[in-house]
Design a protein around this motif. Sequence first.
Motif, PDB file in Angstrom:
ATOM      1  N   ILE A   4      37.453  26.047  26.433  1.00 17.01           N
ATOM      2  CA  ILE A   4      37.200  24.809  27.175  1.00 17.01           C
ATOM      3  C   ILE A   4      37.627  25.039  28.625  1.00 17.01           C
ATOM      4  O   ILE A   4      38.729  25.507  28.887  1.00 17.01           O
ATOM      5  CB  ILE A   4      38.001  23.627  26.568  1.00 17.01           C
ATOM      6  N   ASN A   5      36.735  24.719  29.556  1.00 14.59           N
ATOM      7  CA  ASN A   5      37.017  25.008  30.968  1.00 14.59           C
ATOM      8  C   ASN A   5      37.063  23.723  31.788  1.00 14.59           C
ATOM      9  O   ASN A   5      37.818  22.812  31.434  1.00 14.59           O
ATOM     10  CB  ASN A   5      35.998  26.032  31.488  1.00 14.59           C
ATOM     11  N   GLU A   6      36.262  23.609  32.826  1.00 13.37           N
ATOM     12  CA  GLU A   6      36.326  22.449  33.743  1.00 13.37           C
ATOM     13  C   GLU A   6      36.147  21.123  32.999  1.00 13.37           C
ATOM     14  O   GLU A   6      35.321  21.006  32.080  1.00 13.37           O
ATOM     15  CB  GLU A   6      35.262  22.640  34.829  1.00 13.37           C
TER      16      GLU A   6
ATOM     17  N   ALA B 215      31.534  29.864  46.821  1.00  7.75           N
ATOM     18  CA  ALA B 215      32.484  28.966  46.158  1.00  7.75           C
ATOM     19  C   ALA B 215      32.492  29.247  44.659  1.00  7.75           C
ATOM     20  O   ALA B 215      31.541  28.926  43.945  1.00  7.75           O
ATOM     21  CB  ALA B 215      32.110  27.509  46.417  1.00  7.75           C
ATOM     22  N   PHE B 216      33.591  29.867  44.198  1.00  3.86           N
ATOM     23  CA  PHE B 216      33.751  30.178  42.766  1.00  3.86           C
ATOM     24  C   PHE B 216      34.340  28.918  42.111  1.00  3.86           C
ATOM     25  O   PHE B 216      35.541  28.813  41.860  1.00  3.86           O
ATOM     26  CB  PHE B 216      34.677  31.389  42.630  1.00  3.86           C
ATOM     27  N   THR B 217      33.452  27.969  41.845  1.00  2.00           N
ATOM     28  CA  THR B 217      33.837  26.600  41.458  1.00  2.00           C
ATOM     29  C   THR B 217      34.683  26.556  40.190  1.00  2.00           C
ATOM     30  O   THR B 217      34.267  27.033  39.134  1.00  2.00           O
ATOM     31  CB  THR B 217      32.575  25.745  41.232  1.00  2.00           C
ATOM     32  N   GLN B 218      35.860  25.951  40.301  1.00  2.00           N
ATOM     33  CA  GLN B 218      36.747  25.795  39.138  1.00  2.00           C
ATOM     34  C   GLN B 218      37.114  24.354  38.889  1.00  2.00           C
ATOM     35  O   GLN B 218      37.618  24.012  37.819  1.00  2.00           O
ATOM     36  CB  GLN B 218      38.020  26.626  39.343  1.00  2.00           C
ATOM     37  N   GLY B 219      36.862  23.491  39.880  1.00  3.42           N
ATOM     38  CA  GLY B 219      37.134  22.074  39.707  1.00  3.42           C
ATOM     39  C   GLY B 219      36.293  21.278  40.676  1.00  3.42           C
ATOM     40  O   GLY B 219      36.061  21.727  41.814  1.00  3.42           O
TER      41      GLY B 219
ATOM     42  N   THR C 193      46.352  26.367  38.878  1.00  2.00           N
ATOM     43  CA  THR C 193      46.082  27.772  39.176  1.00  2.00           C
ATOM     44  C   THR C 193      45.900  28.508  37.848  1.00  2.00           C
ATOM     45  O   THR C 193      46.437  28.078  36.823  1.00  2.00           O
ATOM     46  CB  THR C 193      47.243  28.391  39.976  1.00  2.00           C
ATOM     47  N   TRP C 194      45.114  29.583  37.866  1.00  2.00           N
ATOM     48  CA  TRP C 194      44.709  30.238  36.611  1.00  2.00           C
ATOM     49  C   TRP C 194      45.915  30.823  35.856  1.00  2.00           C
ATOM     50  O   TRP C 194      46.252  30.380  34.761  1.00  2.00           O
ATOM     51  CB  TRP C 194      43.658  31.307  36.918  1.00  2.00           C
ATOM     52  N   THR C 195      46.571  31.823  36.484  1.00  2.00           N
ATOM     53  CA  THR C 195      47.684  32.485  35.781  1.00  2.00           C
ATOM     54  C   THR C 195      48.995  32.417  36.567  1.00  2.00           C
ATOM     55  O   THR C 195      50.017  32.926  36.114  1.00  2.00           O
ATOM     56  CB  THR C 195      47.348  33.974  35.520  1.00  2.00           C
TER      57      THR C 195
ATOM     58  N   HIS D 206      27.380  37.972  36.867  1.00  2.00           N
ATOM     59  CA  HIS D 206      27.467  37.569  35.464  1.00  2.00           C
ATOM     60  C   HIS D 206      28.441  36.403  35.299  1.00  2.00           C
ATOM     61  O   HIS D 206      28.374  35.655  34.323  1.00  2.00           O
ATOM     62  CB  HIS D 206      27.922  38.776  34.629  1.00  2.00           C
ATOM     63  N   GLU D 207      29.334  36.251  36.275  1.00  2.00           N
ATOM     64  CA  GLU D 207      30.334  35.165  36.207  1.00  2.00           C
ATOM     65  C   GLU D 207      29.849  33.885  36.880  1.00  2.00           C
ATOM     66  O   GLU D 207      30.613  32.923  37.000  1.00  2.00           O
ATOM     67  CB  GLU D 207      31.649  35.626  36.831  1.00  2.00           C
ATOM     68  N   ALA D 208      28.595  33.859  37.331  1.00  2.00           N
ATOM     69  CA  ALA D 208      28.058  32.660  38.007  1.00  2.00           C
ATOM     70  C   ALA D 208      27.595  31.639  36.974  1.00  2.00           C
ATOM     71  O   ALA D 208      26.407  31.335  36.849  1.00  2.00           O
ATOM     72  CB  ALA D 208      26.916  33.060  38.931  1.00  2.00           C
TER      73      ALA D 208
ATOM     74  N   GLY E 107      38.158  29.508  42.855  1.00  2.00           N
ATOM     75  CA  GLY E 107      38.999  30.605  42.372  1.00  2.00           C
ATOM     76  C   GLY E 107      38.924  31.848  43.237  1.00  2.00           C
ATOM     77  O   GLY E 107      38.368  31.820  44.323  1.00  2.00           O
ATOM     78  N   HIS E 108      39.468  32.927  42.728  1.00  2.00           N
ATOM     79  CA  HIS E 108      39.676  34.178  43.482  1.00  2.00           C
ATOM     80  C   HIS E 108      40.615  33.887  44.644  1.00  2.00           C
ATOM     81  O   HIS E 108      41.731  33.437  44.389  1.00  2.00           O
ATOM     82  CB  HIS E 108      38.350  34.796  43.915  1.00  2.00           C
ATOM     83  N   GLN E 109      40.180  34.084  45.905  1.00  2.00           N
ATOM     84  CA  GLN E 109      41.017  33.680  47.040  1.00  2.00           C
ATOM     85  C   GLN E 109      40.853  32.162  47.130  1.00  2.00           C
ATOM     86  O   GLN E 109      39.916  31.676  47.756  1.00  2.00           O
ATOM     87  CB  GLN E 109      40.520  34.346  48.332  1.00  2.00           C
TER      88      GLN E 109
ATOM     89  N   ALA F 266      42.781  29.424  42.312  1.00  2.00           N
ATOM     90  CA  ALA F 266      42.873  27.991  42.011  1.00  2.00           C
ATOM     91  C   ALA F 266      41.907  27.627  40.892  1.00  2.00           C
ATOM     92  O   ALA F 266      40.881  28.284  40.689  1.00  2.00           O
ATOM     93  CB  ALA F 266      42.589  27.172  43.255  1.00  2.00           C
ATOM     94  N   GLU F 267      42.260  26.560  40.181  1.00  2.00           N
ATOM     95  CA  GLU F 267      41.466  26.161  38.993  1.00  2.00           C
ATOM     96  C   GLU F 267      41.195  24.654  39.020  1.00  2.00           C
ATOM     97  O   GLU F 267      40.831  24.123  40.049  1.00  2.00           O
ATOM     98  CB  GLU F 267      42.190  26.619  37.725  1.00  2.00           C
ATOM     99  N   GLY F 268      41.377  23.993  37.888  1.00  2.00           N
ATOM    100  CA  GLY F 268      41.008  22.589  37.722  1.00  2.00           C
ATOM    101  C   GLY F 268      41.592  21.651  38.767  1.00  2.00           C
ATOM    102  O   GLY F 268      42.685  21.882  39.295  1.00  2.00           O
TER     103      GLY F 268
END
Length: 266
Positions: free
Chosen positions: A181-183, A53-57, A110-112, A231-233, A70-72, A96-98
């Motif tokens: 600034i992120n989540e 889980a690439f947590t974004q929100g 969504t990111w972009t 590194h992105e964790a 995020g990602h898929q 997906a993001e916040g």
Amino acid sequence: MRTPTTLLPLFALTAAFQCNPPTRPVPDAGSGSQEPVRRVARIINSYPHATNAFTQGLVFHKGHLFESTGHQGTLRQLSLETAQPVWMERLGNIFAEGLASDGERLYQLTWTEGLLFTWSGMPPQRERTTRYPGEGWGLCFWEGKLVRSDGSALLTFHTPEDFTQVGSVEVTLRGQPVELINELECANGVIYANIWHSSDVLEIDPATGTVVGVIDASELTRAVAGQVTSHEAVLNGIAVEPGTGRIFMTGKLWPRIFEVRLDLVE
Ligand code: DDQ
Ligand code: CA
């Protein structure tokens, strides 16, 4: 050439005397900026979290914990018992993001891709897709508005109905803008905010953007240090449970979700 060298010590002495205050330093003298309170996040409980889980929100919605990845991209309902989601919907090739809740609906950035998904019902169903300009990073719901971060120092406010932008504030720490600034999490009268690739969590005054608190959450990053490889964790994911006030934090690809206590640093 000898004149400058002999003059230098006298010049340096004079400059030092002029630049340094003669007695004790005055904090924030003349800048009008505000010194944030300092807190430290202490782990008081730990729960399983899916390492894919690439947590974004992360947010509570109708009594349940939800996560956007995020990602898929996915939207998932979590339980604190197992890393396996209780319920999940895949978004295909969408980053997906916040994620925010207004109590009735979930809103997912969504990111972009420039798409906001609105979900309603339980389990949630995609009800609306709204286009918006710019990037989507973090999202939370404050006083009838959705608050969005986009990787800059700006927080923008949007109507939940059609995501029209209705205002913005710049996030500043001691008078200086804070980028990346992120989540986000709107709770306790402040906006809690992750900074990308930092283990500091900010407490932001929603009305002014002023950082009123800085939370050192490095105990969490140390706790997972040996268990993540990417590194992105990084730390990303803050949710405050309505009613109980319990505070949960996690990170992208982290094996744990932590319940934390925020202790004031005197
Ligand atoms: N964001 O969360 C900071 C908005 C995005 C982080 C993305 C880090 C991974 C980059 C991989 C790019 C593959 C599309
Ligand atoms: Ca959140």
